[in-house]
Scaffold this motif. Sequence first.
Motif: not given
Length: 271
Positions: A93-100, A248-252
């Motif tokens: 969900e984090l990736i879906r909302q914030k990943l560029d 990976l950078e977003l999750i870290n």
Amino acid sequence: MASCRYFGKNKQEDAIARAFDKYLYRTDIQGVVPDGTAANDSVEIVRRYIDNWIRRQIILNQAEYNLNEEQKDFNDRLEAYRNSLIVYEYESELIRQKLDTLVSQQEIEAFYKQNPQNFQLLENIVRVSYVKVPQASANSAPAKKASQLLKSGKPADIEKLDEICQSSMLTCRIDDENWVLFTDLKREIPLTIDDEEGFLRNRTYYETSDSLYVYLIRFNDYKMKESLSPLSFETENIRNIIINRRKLELINRMEQEVFQNALKNKDFEIF
């Protein structure tokens, strides 16, 4: 008590199979047979389902009998699996909302230049144009003209070739920009070649055929395996690599922020 025995009896009477102390009921097989299935096929589907259910219960019973209680205690593993699923869903969900997911051509080119060792070809690739001529038209005037224009390779002649293909029974693939694996080309066209390198080095034009078509082929360019793969062939691959790195950078970054907040709020301690 009599009433309870009555309902228990009905429940068992509604069963269609038993394995040890487990029962399979009619309600359990609802939806097993797709709508519109013929009667004979329906019977076979149900029979196979019942047979598989019985086999499963027999194996399960055998496993239960042979494993000790410690081996059958899955609480820790179920908890770990549940926790992994929760974290995975949160990260998704984090990736879906914030990943560029927008990657510029400049980023792709920079990555390509900085990492040439990652782009060594594993197979031969070609840029190719070809014409498919039905066997019945192999000796026709359009087919002969197509061969002449394709051999030329001049931009003006290629334009004429495209016009001929559109106005006749010829099928053209005119492409001087996109690279394809030579193995993929051999799936489209009946090319039986053992020495691909020698073949590509010594010809730009080739004809072959099968029972349906004659194939007129022009090799516009080629690159051999173990050489540097061209940027245009790697663009999509590089885009995916960059996006995966961003994930990976977003999750870290998220994990670090959450940890620092918990540390600040004294949400954990080590004894």
